[in-house]
Design a protein around this motif. Structure first.
Motif, short mmCIF file in Angstrom:
data_model
loop_
_atom_site.label_atom_id
_atom_site.label_comp_id
_atom_site.label_asym_id
_atom_site.label_seq_id
_atom_site.Cartn_x
_atom_site.Cartn_y
_atom_site.Cartn_z
N GLU A 154 18.86 -10.06 8.29
CA GLU A 154 20.01 -9.25 8.72
C GLU A 154 19.56 -8.03 9.52
O GLU A 154 20.29 -7.55 10.40
CB GLU A 154 20.80 -8.76 7.50
N ILE A 155 18.38 -7.49 9.18
CA ILE A 155 17.86 -6.29 9.85
C ILE A 155 16.42 -6.60 10.28
O ILE A 155 15.47 -6.29 9.56
CB ILE A 155 17.86 -5.07 8.90
N PRO A 156 16.23 -7.21 11.44
CA PRO A 156 14.89 -7.60 11.87
C PRO A 156 13.91 -6.43 12.01
O PRO A 156 12.70 -6.63 11.97
CB PRO A 156 15.13 -8.27 13.24
N THR A 157 14.42 -5.21 12.17
CA THR A 157 13.54 -4.05 12.30
C THR A 157 13.14 -3.46 10.94
O THR A 157 12.38 -2.50 10.88
CB THR A 157 14.22 -2.94 13.13
N LEU A 158 13.62 -4.06 9.87
CA LEU A 158 13.34 -3.56 8.52
C LEU A 158 11.86 -3.75 8.19
O LEU A 158 11.26 -4.76 8.52
CB LEU A 158 14.19 -4.33 7.50
N SER A 159 11.28 -2.75 7.53
CA SER A 159 9.89 -2.85 7.07
C SER A 159 9.85 -2.68 5.55
O SER A 159 10.78 -2.13 4.96
CB SER A 159 9.02 -1.79 7.73
N LYS A 160 8.76 -3.14 4.95
CA LYS A 160 8.61 -2.94 3.50
C LYS A 160 8.53 -1.46 3.17
O LYS A 160 9.03 -1.03 2.13
CB LYS A 160 7.37 -3.67 2.97
N THR A 161 7.94 -0.69 4.04
CA THR A 161 7.85 0.76 3.83
C THR A 161 9.25 1.37 3.74
O THR A 161 9.51 2.21 2.89
CB THR A 161 7.04 1.44 4.96
N THR A 162 10.15 0.92 4.61
CA THR A 162 11.52 1.41 4.57
C THR A 162 12.20 1.03 3.26
O THR A 162 12.91 1.84 2.66
CB THR A 162 12.34 0.85 5.77
N VAL A 163 11.95 -0.19 2.78
CA VAL A 163 12.52 -0.62 1.50
C VAL A 163 11.97 0.25 0.37
O VAL A 163 12.72 0.75 -0.46
CB VAL A 163 12.26 -2.12 1.23
N TYR A 164 10.65 0.47 0.34
CA TYR A 164 10.04 1.33 -0.68
C TYR A 164 10.65 2.74 -0.64
O TYR A 164 11.04 3.29 -1.67
CB TYR A 164 8.53 1.46 -0.46
N ASN A 165 10.72 3.31 0.56
CA ASN A 165 11.24 4.67 0.70
C ASN A 165 12.71 4.76 0.30
O ASN A 165 13.13 5.72 -0.34
CB ASN A 165 11.05 5.18 2.13
N ASP A 191 9.46 -6.99 -2.50
CA ASP A 191 9.27 -8.19 -1.67
C ASP A 191 10.54 -9.03 -1.59
O ASP A 191 10.89 -9.53 -0.52
CB ASP A 191 8.12 -9.05 -2.21
N GLU A 192 11.23 -9.21 -2.72
CA GLU A 192 12.46 -10.00 -2.72
C GLU A 192 13.54 -9.33 -1.88
O GLU A 192 14.24 -10.00 -1.11
CB GLU A 192 12.96 -10.20 -4.15
N ILE A 193 13.68 -8.02 -2.02
CA ILE A 193 14.69 -7.30 -1.23
C ILE A 193 14.36 -7.42 0.25
O ILE A 193 15.22 -7.76 1.07
CB ILE A 193 14.76 -5.82 -1.66
N ARG A 244 19.73 1.87 4.10
CA ARG A 244 20.06 2.32 2.74
C ARG A 244 21.30 1.62 2.22
O ARG A 244 21.34 1.21 1.05
CB ARG A 244 20.25 3.84 2.72
N LEU A 245 22.30 1.47 3.07
CA LEU A 245 23.52 0.77 2.66
C LEU A 245 23.23 -0.68 2.30
O LEU A 245 23.71 -1.19 1.28
CB LEU A 245 24.57 0.85 3.77
N LYS A 246 22.43 -1.34 3.13
CA LYS A 246 22.11 -2.76 2.89
C LYS A 246 21.29 -2.94 1.61
O LYS A 246 21.54 -3.87 0.83
CB LYS A 246 21.33 -3.35 4.08
N VAL A 247 20.31 -2.07 1.38
CA VAL A 247 19.48 -2.18 0.18
C VAL A 247 20.33 -1.95 -1.07
O VAL A 247 20.27 -2.72 -2.03
CB VAL A 247 18.28 -1.21 0.22
N LEU A 248 21.16 -0.91 -1.06
CA LEU A 248 22.02 -0.62 -2.21
C LEU A 248 23.01 -1.75 -2.44
O LEU A 248 23.21 -2.18 -3.58
CB LEU A 248 22.73 0.72 -2.02
N LYS A 249 23.61 -2.26 -1.38
CA LYS A 249 24.56 -3.38 -1.50
C LYS A 249 23.85 -4.61 -2.10
O LYS A 249 24.39 -5.27 -2.98
CB LYS A 249 25.17 -3.71 -0.14
N LEU A 300 16.67 -9.35 3.14
CA LEU A 300 17.38 -8.52 4.11
C LEU A 300 16.80 -8.59 5.52
O LEU A 300 17.45 -8.21 6.48
CB LEU A 300 17.42 -7.06 3.64
N PHE A 301 15.58 -9.07 5.65
CA PHE A 301 14.91 -9.08 6.95
C PHE A 301 15.70 -9.86 8.00
O PHE A 301 15.76 -9.45 9.16
CB PHE A 301 13.49 -9.64 6.83
#
Length: 148
Positions: free
Chosen positions: A49-60, A40-42, A23-28, A46-47
Protein backbone atom coordinates in the motif's frame (compact mmCIF):
# COMPACT_ATOMS: atom_id res chain seq x y z
CA UNK A 1 -12.63 -4.27 13.93
CA UNK A 2 -13.04 -1.66 11.21
CA UNK A 3 -11.99 1.87 12.14
CA UNK A 4 -12.12 5.08 10.10
CA UNK A 5 -9.12 7.22 9.22
CA UNK A 6 -10.94 10.24 10.67
CA UNK A 7 -11.23 8.51 14.04
CA UNK A 8 -7.56 7.52 13.95
CA UNK A 9 -6.54 11.01 12.90
CA UNK A 10 -8.47 12.40 15.89
CA UNK A 11 -6.71 9.95 18.26
CA UNK A 12 -3.29 10.97 16.98
CA UNK A 13 -4.02 14.70 17.15
CA UNK A 14 -5.33 14.29 20.73
CA UNK A 15 -1.90 12.87 21.62
CA UNK A 16 -0.09 15.69 19.76
CA UNK A 17 1.12 13.28 17.08
CA UNK A 18 1.31 14.38 13.46
CA UNK A 19 -1.21 12.13 11.63
CA UNK A 20 1.03 11.16 8.69
CA UNK A 21 -0.12 8.52 6.22
CA UNK A 22 2.39 6.01 7.61
CA UNK A 23 1.26 6.51 11.21
CA UNK A 24 -2.40 6.23 10.25
CA UNK A 25 -1.78 3.04 8.25
CA UNK A 26 0.28 1.39 11.01
CA UNK A 27 -2.28 2.24 13.70
CA UNK A 28 -5.17 1.09 11.48
CA UNK A 29 -3.35 -2.19 10.75
CA UNK A 30 -2.79 -2.84 14.46
CA UNK A 31 -6.42 -2.19 15.35
CA UNK A 32 -7.86 -4.21 12.48
CA UNK A 33 -5.41 -7.13 12.81
CA UNK A 34 -5.31 -7.92 16.49
CA UNK A 35 -2.80 -10.72 15.92
CA UNK A 36 -0.03 -9.03 17.94
CA UNK A 37 2.15 -8.52 14.85
CA UNK A 38 5.90 -8.00 14.71
CA UNK A 39 7.55 -5.09 12.88
CA UNK A 40 8.31 -7.46 9.98
CA UNK A 41 4.65 -8.50 9.71
CA UNK A 42 3.43 -4.91 9.76
CA UNK A 43 6.03 -3.85 7.19
CA UNK A 44 5.32 -6.79 4.87
CA UNK A 45 1.56 -6.22 4.97
CA UNK A 46 1.71 -2.46 4.44
CA UNK A 47 4.53 -2.24 1.89
CA UNK A 48 2.20 -2.97 -1.05
CA UNK A 49 0.00 0.00 0.00
CA UNK A 50 2.93 2.34 0.76
CA UNK A 51 5.89 1.40 -1.47
CA UNK A 52 8.06 4.11 0.15
CA UNK A 53 7.57 2.57 3.60
CA UNK A 54 10.71 1.41 5.41
CA UNK A 55 11.17 -0.80 8.46
CA UNK A 56 12.77 2.16 10.20
CA UNK A 57 9.57 4.14 9.70
CA UNK A 58 7.54 1.26 11.15
CA UNK A 59 9.87 1.04 14.17
CA UNK A 60 9.75 4.80 14.72
CA UNK A 61 5.98 4.92 14.31
CA UNK A 62 5.47 2.11 16.82
CA UNK A 63 7.77 3.86 19.28
CA UNK A 64 5.76 7.08 19.01
CA UNK A 65 2.45 5.20 19.35
CA UNK A 66 3.72 3.25 22.38
CA UNK A 67 5.04 6.38 24.10
CA UNK A 68 1.62 7.99 23.59
CA UNK A 69 -0.13 4.97 25.10
CA UNK A 70 -1.93 4.03 21.89
CA UNK A 71 -0.24 0.63 21.61
CA UNK A 72 1.45 -1.79 23.99
CA UNK A 73 4.81 -3.38 23.36
CA UNK A 74 4.81 -7.10 24.14
CA UNK A 75 8.02 -8.97 24.76
CA UNK A 76 6.82 -12.51 25.27
CA UNK A 77 10.17 -14.08 24.59
CA UNK A 78 13.62 -12.49 24.60
CA UNK A 79 13.92 -12.11 20.85
CA UNK A 80 10.27 -11.52 19.98
CA UNK A 81 8.73 -8.06 20.22
CA UNK A 82 5.10 -7.71 19.21
CA UNK A 83 2.56 -4.92 19.31
CA UNK A 84 -0.98 -4.75 20.68
CA UNK A 85 -3.57 -2.05 20.03
CA UNK A 86 -5.57 -3.08 23.10
CA UNK A 87 -4.11 -1.02 25.91
CA UNK A 88 -6.59 -1.99 28.65
CA UNK A 89 -5.46 -4.60 31.17
CA UNK A 90 -5.61 -8.12 29.77
CA UNK A 91 -3.43 -11.20 29.63
CA UNK A 92 -1.75 -13.03 26.77
CA UNK A 93 -1.46 -16.73 25.99
CA UNK A 94 1.08 -17.89 23.42
CA UNK A 95 0.63 -21.29 21.83
CA UNK A 96 3.86 -23.28 21.74
CA UNK A 97 2.60 -25.20 18.72
CA UNK A 98 1.24 -22.58 16.28
CA UNK A 99 2.83 -19.46 17.80
CA UNK A 100 -0.44 -17.51 17.86
CA UNK A 101 -1.01 -15.10 20.75
CA UNK A 102 -4.45 -14.91 22.29
CA UNK A 103 -5.88 -12.21 24.56
CA UNK A 104 -7.78 -13.14 27.70
CA UNK A 105 -9.55 -11.06 30.32
CA UNK A 106 -8.03 -10.64 33.74
CA UNK A 107 -9.40 -9.22 36.94
CA UNK A 108 -6.74 -6.72 37.96
CA UNK A 109 -8.15 -6.67 41.50
CA UNK A 110 -7.15 -10.32 41.88
CA UNK A 111 -3.53 -9.30 41.35
CA UNK A 112 -3.81 -7.44 44.66
CA UNK A 113 -4.15 -10.85 46.33
CA UNK A 114 -0.71 -11.84 45.05
CA UNK A 115 2.05 -11.39 47.63
CA UNK A 116 4.38 -8.65 46.39
CA UNK A 117 6.30 -8.27 49.68
CA UNK A 118 9.61 -8.83 47.89
CA UNK A 119 8.86 -5.73 45.80
CA UNK A 120 7.94 -3.30 48.59
CA UNK A 121 10.87 -0.99 47.79
CA UNK A 122 10.27 -1.06 44.03
CA UNK A 123 8.09 1.19 41.91
CA UNK A 124 6.03 -0.98 39.58
CA UNK A 125 5.21 0.75 36.29
CA UNK A 126 3.62 -2.13 34.46
CA UNK A 127 2.04 -5.51 35.12
CA UNK A 128 1.90 -8.23 32.49
CA UNK A 129 0.31 -11.64 32.61
CA UNK A 130 1.65 -14.21 30.12
CA UNK A 131 0.91 -17.87 29.78
CA UNK A 132 2.37 -20.36 27.34
CA UNK A 133 1.03 -23.75 26.36
CA UNK A 134 -1.07 -25.34 23.63
CA UNK A 135 -4.22 -23.63 22.28
CA UNK A 136 -7.51 -25.52 21.81
CA UNK A 137 -7.11 -25.72 18.01
CA UNK A 138 -3.67 -27.30 18.26
CA UNK A 139 -4.83 -29.62 21.05
CA UNK A 140 -7.69 -30.75 18.82
CA UNK A 141 -5.25 -31.44 15.98
CA UNK A 142 -2.91 -33.32 18.33
CA UNK A 143 -5.79 -35.44 19.62
CA UNK A 144 -7.03 -36.13 16.07
CA UNK A 145 -3.53 -37.28 15.07
CA UNK A 146 -3.35 -39.62 18.07
CA UNK A 147 -6.69 -41.18 17.13
CA UNK A 148 -5.53 -42.04 13.60
Amino acid sequence: MEVSYEELKRKLIEKNINPSLQRLKVLKYLIEHNSHPTVDEIYTNLFHEIPTLSKTTVYNTLKVLAEAGLVKVLTIENNETRYDSITENHGHFKCDSCGKIYNFSINVNLLEAVNFEDLTHYRISERNVYFKGICPNCLKNINMTKED
